[in-house]
Scaffold this active site. Structure first.
Site, PDB file in Angstrom:
ATOM      1  N   CYS A 134     -40.860  -8.929  17.982  1.00  0.00           N
ATOM      2  CA  CYS A 134     -41.695  -9.467  16.867  1.00  0.00           C
ATOM      3  C   CYS A 134     -42.465 -10.603  17.629  1.00  0.00           C
ATOM      4  O   CYS A 134     -42.886 -10.183  18.781  1.00  0.00           O
ATOM      5  CB  CYS A 134     -41.048  -9.939  15.700  1.00  0.00           C
ATOM      6  SG  CYS A 134     -39.609 -10.990  16.061  1.00  0.00           S
ATOM      7  N   ALA A 135     -42.762 -11.774  16.884  1.00  0.00           N
ATOM      8  CA  ALA A 135     -43.421 -12.840  17.537  1.00  0.00           C
ATOM      9  C   ALA A 135     -42.451 -13.627  18.494  1.00  0.00           C
ATOM     10  O   ALA A 135     -42.905 -13.643  19.771  1.00  0.00           O
ATOM     11  CB  ALA A 135     -44.261 -13.778  16.655  1.00  0.00           C
TER      12      ALA A 135
END
Length: 233
Positions: A134-135
């Site tokens: 994800c981030a």
């Protein structure tokens, strides 16, 4: 031949890890080189591209929102021979606005059973190692890693430890963000094991949750073999 390590030392990430090396309740150990979890890379250099190439990745799964993925493309997606899938959760794509909210947000993500099933089936279909990110590689990535380790029969303590480890690796970034936003609360960016413990308690069992996602007995067996079997692909 170099021994496998849990942390993958990419220059452009701080939280890329192998899910290998965790003991399971049936006496096996999750194998290295099967599944990787990560944060978003920022500026992959020649070293990173070469190291990523040696991982033999065939599929990268991006758990960020479509807007995030469009705003900043995943550099993993450009690696040769890699299929890229963007599989955003329909809910839970936000940071907590107060202490104690992490478990609630994670449960929102888990309510998107369709996306969970899509991701797990993509892992099962891949004919080689898979990386998901994800981030920050902490929350969305963390819950998927927890489900995978649980599907493999991992002990709860190891599932909690794997989740909590992210905070140690992303802490320099979290501190930098706190400097940019004076007054930001000290709970921001944490990955507390108590939050994951509460999530696992609310789920009441990972195998039952995977059943609720629509995964068959054969698919659940396939996930265990993907992590622990001799011939996973």
């Amino acid at each position: 031949m170099q021994a496998p390590t849990r942390r993958v030392p990419l220059h452009s990430t701080c939280n890329t890890r192998d899910l290998g090396g965790y003991p399971t309740r049936d006496g096996r150990v999750t194998r290295f080189g099967r599944l990787y979890r990560s944060d978003l890379p920022h500026g992959m250099d020649a070293h990173d591209r070469a190291l990523a190439g040696r991982l033999g990745l065939v599929c990268v799964i991006d758990l960020r929102t479509a807007e995030q993925a469009a705003r900043q493309k995943s550099e993993f997606a450009g690696l040769p021979g890699v299929d890229y899938l963007c599989c955003p959760f329909a809910a839970g794509n936000r940071d907590p606005s107060g202490p104690g909210q992490a478990a609630d947000i994670t449960m929102e993500m888990l309510s998107d059973k369709q996306n969970i099933a899509r991701v797990l089936r993509a892992i099962l279909a891949a004919k080689g190692p898979v990386l998901f990110h994800c981030a920050a590689g902490k929350d969305r990535t963390g819950i998927l890693a927890a489900l995978l380790l649980g599907a493999a029969g991992g002990e709860q303590g190891d599932i909690l430890a794997d989740y909590a480890l992210s905070y140690a690796y992303v802490l320099p970034v979290v501190r930098w963000l706190r400097e940019q936003i004076p007054g930001d609360a000290d709970w921001y960016g944490r990955a507390d094991p108590e939050a994951m413990e509460e999530v696992l308690s609310r789920l009441g069992g990972i195998d039952g949750y995977l059943c609720a996602c629509g995964l068959s007995e054969a698919e659940r067996f396939g996930l265990r073999e993907r992590l622990c079997g001799e011939t996973p692909f």
